[in-house]
Design a protein around this motif. Structure first.
Motif, PDB file in Angstrom:
ATOM      1  N   MET A 149     -59.502  22.830   3.380  1.00  0.00           N
ATOM      2  CA  MET A 149     -58.480  23.853   3.206  1.00  0.00           C
ATOM      3  C   MET A 149     -58.416  24.763   4.424  1.00  0.00           C
ATOM      4  SD  MET A 149     -59.055  24.939  -0.788  1.00  0.00           S
ATOM      5  CE  MET A 149     -57.538  25.917  -0.843  1.00  0.00           C
ATOM      6  N   ASP A 150     -57.199  25.112   4.816  1.00  0.00           N
ATOM      7  CA  ASP A 150     -57.036  26.071   5.891  1.00  0.00           C
ATOM      8  C   ASP A 150     -56.841  27.468   5.309  1.00  0.00           C
ATOM      9  OD1 ASP A 150     -54.418  26.121   4.966  1.00  0.00           O
ATOM     10  OD2 ASP A 150     -53.605  25.009   6.674  1.00  0.00           O
ATOM     11  N   ALA A 151     -56.697  28.460   6.176  1.00  0.00           N
ATOM     12  CA  ALA A 151     -56.596  29.845   5.725  1.00  0.00           C
ATOM     13  C   ALA A 151     -55.375  30.054   4.838  1.00  0.00           C
ATOM     14  CB  ALA A 151     -56.543  30.786   6.931  1.00  0.00           C
ATOM     15  N   ALA A 152     -54.253  29.422   5.202  1.00  0.00           N
ATOM     16  CA  ALA A 152     -53.041  29.568   4.396  1.00  0.00           C
ATOM     17  C   ALA A 152     -53.231  28.973   3.008  1.00  0.00           C
ATOM     18  CB  ALA A 152     -51.864  28.904   5.107  1.00  0.00           C
ATOM     19  N   GLY A 153     -53.941  27.842   2.934  1.00  0.00           N
ATOM     20  CA  GLY A 153     -54.206  27.218   1.642  1.00  0.00           C
ATOM     21  C   GLY A 153     -55.073  28.083   0.754  1.00  0.00           C
ATOM     22  N   ILE A 154     -56.034  28.773   1.347  1.00  0.00           N
ATOM     23  CA  ILE A 154     -56.903  29.668   0.579  1.00  0.00           C
ATOM     24  C   ILE A 154     -56.108  30.846   0.039  1.00  0.00           C
ATOM     25  CG2 ILE A 154     -58.814  31.305   0.803  1.00  0.00           C
ATOM     26  CD1 ILE A 154     -60.178  29.254   2.644  1.00  0.00           C
ATOM     27  N   GLU A 155     -55.262  31.423   0.881  1.00  0.00           N
ATOM     28  CA  GLU A 155     -54.439  32.549   0.416  1.00  0.00           C
ATOM     29  C   GLU A 155     -53.517  32.123  -0.715  1.00  0.00           C
ATOM     30  OE1 GLU A 155     -54.743  35.715   1.325  1.00  0.00           O
ATOM     31  OE2 GLU A 155     -56.421  35.060   2.573  1.00  0.00           O
ATOM     32  N   SER A 156     -52.925  30.957  -0.581  1.00  0.00           N
ATOM     33  CA  SER A 156     -52.024  30.445  -1.616  1.00  0.00           C
ATOM     34  C   SER A 156     -52.779  30.199  -2.918  1.00  0.00           C
ATOM     35  CB  SER A 156     -51.362  29.156  -1.130  1.00  0.00           C
ATOM     36  OG  SER A 156     -50.526  28.611  -2.123  1.00  0.00           O
ATOM     37  N   LEU A 157     -54.018  29.734  -2.804  1.00  0.00           N
ATOM     38  CA  LEU A 157     -54.813  29.458  -4.001  1.00  0.00           C
ATOM     39  C   LEU A 157     -55.058  30.727  -4.810  1.00  0.00           C
ATOM     40  CD1 LEU A 157     -56.551  27.284  -5.539  1.00  0.00           C
ATOM     41  CD2 LEU A 157     -58.498  28.300  -4.339  1.00  0.00           C
ATOM     42  N   VAL A 158     -55.409  31.817  -4.138  1.00  0.00           N
ATOM     43  CA  VAL A 158     -55.637  33.080  -4.842  1.00  0.00           C
ATOM     44  C   VAL A 158     -54.374  33.496  -5.591  1.00  0.00           C
ATOM     45  CG1 VAL A 158     -56.211  35.517  -4.570  1.00  0.00           C
ATOM     46  CG2 VAL A 158     -57.411  33.798  -3.190  1.00  0.00           C
ATOM     47  N   ASP A 159     -53.226  33.350  -4.935  1.00  0.00           N
ATOM     48  CA  ASP A 159     -51.963  33.686  -5.580  1.00  0.00           C
ATOM     49  C   ASP A 159     -51.695  32.776  -6.779  1.00  0.00           C
ATOM     50  OD1 ASP A 159     -51.507  35.688  -3.716  1.00  0.00           O
ATOM     51  OD2 ASP A 159     -50.249  34.418  -2.428  1.00  0.00           O
ATOM     52  N   SER A 160     -52.105  31.517  -6.683  1.00  0.00           N
ATOM     53  CA  SER A 160     -51.871  30.571  -7.775  1.00  0.00           C
ATOM     54  C   SER A 160     -52.723  30.905  -8.992  1.00  0.00           C
ATOM     55  CB  SER A 160     -52.166  29.142  -7.307  1.00  0.00           C
ATOM     56  OG  SER A 160     -51.256  28.746  -6.296  1.00  0.00           O
ATOM     57  N   PHE A 161     -53.942  31.335  -8.783  1.00  0.00           N
ATOM     58  CA  PHE A 161     -54.775  31.768  -9.902  1.00  0.00           C
ATOM     59  C   PHE A 161     -54.171  33.004 -10.564  1.00  0.00           C
ATOM     60  CE2 PHE A 161     -58.216  28.961  -8.560  1.00  0.00           C
ATOM     61  CZ  PHE A 161     -58.868  28.692  -9.748  1.00  0.00           C
ATOM     62  N   ARG A 162     -53.682  33.915  -9.750  1.00  0.00           N
ATOM     63  CA  ARG A 162     -53.060  35.122 -10.298  1.00  0.00           C
ATOM     64  C   ARG A 162     -51.831  34.759 -11.144  1.00  0.00           C
ATOM     65  NH1 ARG A 162     -52.773  40.505  -8.417  1.00  0.00           N
ATOM     66  NH2 ARG A 162     -53.748  39.912  -6.433  1.00  0.00           N
ATOM     67  N   ALA A 163     -50.986  33.875 -10.622  1.00  0.00           N
ATOM     68  CA  ALA A 163     -49.772  33.488 -11.339  1.00  0.00           C
ATOM     69  C   ALA A 163     -50.107  32.753 -12.636  1.00  0.00           C
ATOM     70  CB  ALA A 163     -48.891  32.614 -10.443  1.00  0.00           C
ATOM     71  N   ALA A 164     -51.125  31.896 -12.604  1.00  0.00           N
ATOM     72  CA  ALA A 164     -51.530  31.182 -13.811  1.00  0.00           C
ATOM     73  C   ALA A 164     -52.077  32.149 -14.855  1.00  0.00           C
ATOM     74  CB  ALA A 164     -52.567  30.114 -13.478  1.00  0.00           C
ATOM     75  N   ALA A 165     -52.803  33.167 -14.407  1.00  0.00           N
ATOM     76  CA  ALA A 165     -53.307  34.181 -15.332  1.00  0.00           C
ATOM     77  C   ALA A 165     -52.152  34.892 -16.024  1.00  0.00           C
ATOM     78  CB  ALA A 165     -54.185  35.182 -14.590  1.00  0.00           C
ATOM     79  N   ARG A 166     -51.105  35.213 -15.278  1.00  0.00           N
ATOM     80  CA  ARG A 166     -49.943  35.870 -15.881  1.00  0.00           C
ATOM     81  C   ARG A 166     -49.295  34.976 -16.931  1.00  0.00           C
ATOM     82  NH1 ARG A 166     -48.616  39.442 -18.374  1.00  0.00           N
ATOM     83  NH2 ARG A 166     -49.830  40.611 -16.840  1.00  0.00           N
ATOM     84  N   ARG A 167     -49.151  33.689 -16.623  1.00  0.00           N
ATOM     85  CA  ARG A 167     -48.560  32.772 -17.610  1.00  0.00           C
ATOM     86  C   ARG A 167     -49.449  32.664 -18.851  1.00  0.00           C
ATOM     87  NH1 ARG A 167     -47.343  29.822 -12.714  1.00  0.00           N
ATOM     88  NH2 ARG A 167     -45.089  29.988 -12.316  1.00  0.00           N
ATOM     89  N   ALA A 168     -50.757  32.636 -18.658  1.00  0.00           N
ATOM     90  CA  ALA A 168     -51.662  32.561 -19.802  1.00  0.00           C
ATOM     91  C   ALA A 168     -51.507  33.789 -20.695  1.00  0.00           C
ATOM     92  CB  ALA A 168     -53.101  32.424 -19.324  1.00  0.00           C
ATOM     93  N   LEU A 169     -51.420  34.948 -20.087  1.00  0.00           N
ATOM     94  CA  LEU A 169     -51.245  36.181 -20.859  1.00  0.00           C
ATOM     95  C   LEU A 169     -49.895  36.186 -21.577  1.00  0.00           C
ATOM     96  CD1 LEU A 169     -52.681  38.657 -18.232  1.00  0.00           C
ATOM     97  CD2 LEU A 169     -53.801  37.921 -20.347  1.00  0.00           C
ATOM     98  N   ASP A 170     -48.865  35.716 -20.898  1.00  0.00           N
ATOM     99  CA  ASP A 170     -47.545  35.669 -21.516  1.00  0.00           C
ATOM    100  C   ASP A 170     -47.507  34.665 -22.669  1.00  0.00           C
ATOM    101  OD1 ASP A 170     -46.684  37.586 -19.749  1.00  0.00           O
ATOM    102  OD2 ASP A 170     -45.636  36.177 -18.425  1.00  0.00           O
ATOM    103  N   ALA A 171     -48.356  33.645 -22.615  1.00  0.00           N
ATOM    104  CA  ALA A 171     -48.451  32.676 -23.712  1.00  0.00           C
ATOM    105  C   ALA A 171     -49.232  33.230 -24.900  1.00  0.00           C
ATOM    106  CB  ALA A 171     -49.098  31.382 -23.227  1.00  0.00           C
ATOM    107  N   GLY A 172     -49.896  34.377 -24.705  1.00  0.00           N
ATOM    108  CA  GLY A 172     -50.591  35.031 -25.809  1.00  0.00           C
ATOM    109  C   GLY A 172     -52.088  34.893 -25.825  1.00  0.00           C
ATOM    110  N   PHE A 173     -52.687  34.276 -24.815  1.00  0.00           N
ATOM    111  CA  PHE A 173     -54.139  34.092 -24.813  1.00  0.00           C
ATOM    112  C   PHE A 173     -54.858  35.440 -24.812  1.00  0.00           C
ATOM    113  CE2 PHE A 173     -53.000  29.818 -23.302  1.00  0.00           C
ATOM    114  CZ  PHE A 173     -53.855  29.046 -24.085  1.00  0.00           C
TER     115      PHE A 173
END
Length: 355
Positions: free
Chosen positions: A146-170
């Protein structure tokens, strides 16, 4: 009074007991979207007395799936498929969690009962796996570092997935940093050969996991419990060690985690593990530091008495079980009976209650 069936409060959530269902991959999703199988599989545990049901590892990006059949949370269709499952768990009086994950170099592989094993070729629907370094898991294709851009994108992807999980009611979020998957790969010197700020020292190797946890906590706010599953040892020479896991656990709490879900292994094929009932419980006790770090224990915990003893010994604050729940989806009701703990049975099942 049974410790196993005493309540546990974390942030705004009170768990009715401390006998929980581990996240277990079903390899039955289609394009990351969970199906009817997942609905029946997960809701039965709520009827069976589980204090918490954590849904399987769900990839935060398509290339983070272990197999093409893995569940995901990288788009809204996946979120919307999870929502009725969470609602059904709630309707049965249960609490629902989900494990957010990226498989790293162990991605794009065949599911366990496929006719072949190893990496899935691009022609068969596979993809390029990524990892901290271009070091393959034995028998799998080489990943791309992974390069630096991939790492930054990954952090954002975890954040976005967390938001979807919360919106689903978890009710609970868990970050998967164990079992040889991507965040664990960054932690271990056996798979992380980087020379930048994400490699070398323990502080550097832990940096990505801590950033992910911090981002998920920020997205979740102050009320939602956040767990982190880690492998406290690689069971291999030169690998991640319990002393390092203890330090990382303390840092995780500082970054917003509430409980460390302690497992082990999974990073390398040459690991040497002495597997026996409760074999990972001592690791939970080590990381717990006599209560300074809340932990859960896992690892061939199959009886009510065994789970109760884990808590009585002060090894953990809660117990996760996996295979025993598959064998008996009403493990919670049975365990409560065996420990003479009062629990509420579903009205539809009252005629079967032990007396």
């Amino acid at each position: 009074m049974s410790l196993l069936f005493s309540p546990l409060s974390i942030r705004s959530v009170t768990f009715p007991n401390r006998l929980w269902v581990s996240p277990m991959c079903m390899y039955s999703a289609i394009d990351g979207v969970v199906q009817e199988w997942h609905h029946t599989h997960l809701t039965q545990f709520a009827s069976g007395g589980a204090g918490l049901i954590v849904a399987e590892a769900s990839a935060v990006v398509p290339e983070g799936r272990i197999s093409p059949r893995d569940a995901g949370l990288w788009n809204d269709a996946q979120r919307d498929a999870w929502a009725p499952i969470v609602a059904a768990i709630h309707a049965r009086g249960g609490l629902a969690g989900i494990q957010l994950a990226h498989a790293g170099r162990k991605a794009s592989t065949w599911w366990p009962w496929a006719e072949t094993q190893g990496s899935v070729a691009h022609a068969d629907g596979g993809w390029q796996a990524v990892a901290p370094s271009a070091v393959a898991f034995a028998g799998f294709d080489e990943p791309a570092a992974m390069d630096a851009a991939g790492i930054e994108s990954l952090v954002d992807s975890f954040r976005a997935a967390a938001r979807r999980a919360l919106d689903a009611g978890f009710d609970v979020l868990e970050v998967h940093g164990a079992h040889g998957y991507l965040l664990h790969q960054f932690l271990s010197p056996l798979s992380n050969l980087r020379t930048d700020e994400y490699g070398g020292s323990l502080e550097n190797r832990a940096r990505l996991l801590l950033r992910v946890v911090g981002a998920v906590r920020e997205e979740a706010g102050n009320d939602v419990p956040l767990f982190v599953r880690i492998s406290a040892t690689d069971h291999a020479d030169g690998g991640f060690l319990p002393a390092e896991a203890t330090a990382v656990s303390t840092w995780l709490l500082e970054h917003g985690a509430d409980l460390i879900d302690v497992s082990s292994g999974g990073l390398v094929a040459h690991q040497q593990i002495d597997v026996h009932p409760g074999y990972q419980v001592p690791l939970a006790a080590t990381l717990r530091q006599s209560g300074a770090v809340p932990t859960s224990a896992v690892g061939l915990i199959t009886t009510a008495q065994q789970a109760e003893q884990v808590l009585a010994d002060g090894a953990a604050d809660a117990v996760f079980a996996g295979r025993e729940w598959l064998r008996d989806p009403h493990f919670g009701l049975r365990a409560a009976h065996e420990l003479a703990a009062p629990v509420t049975w579903p009205s539809q099942y009252l005629r079967a209650r032990w007396r």
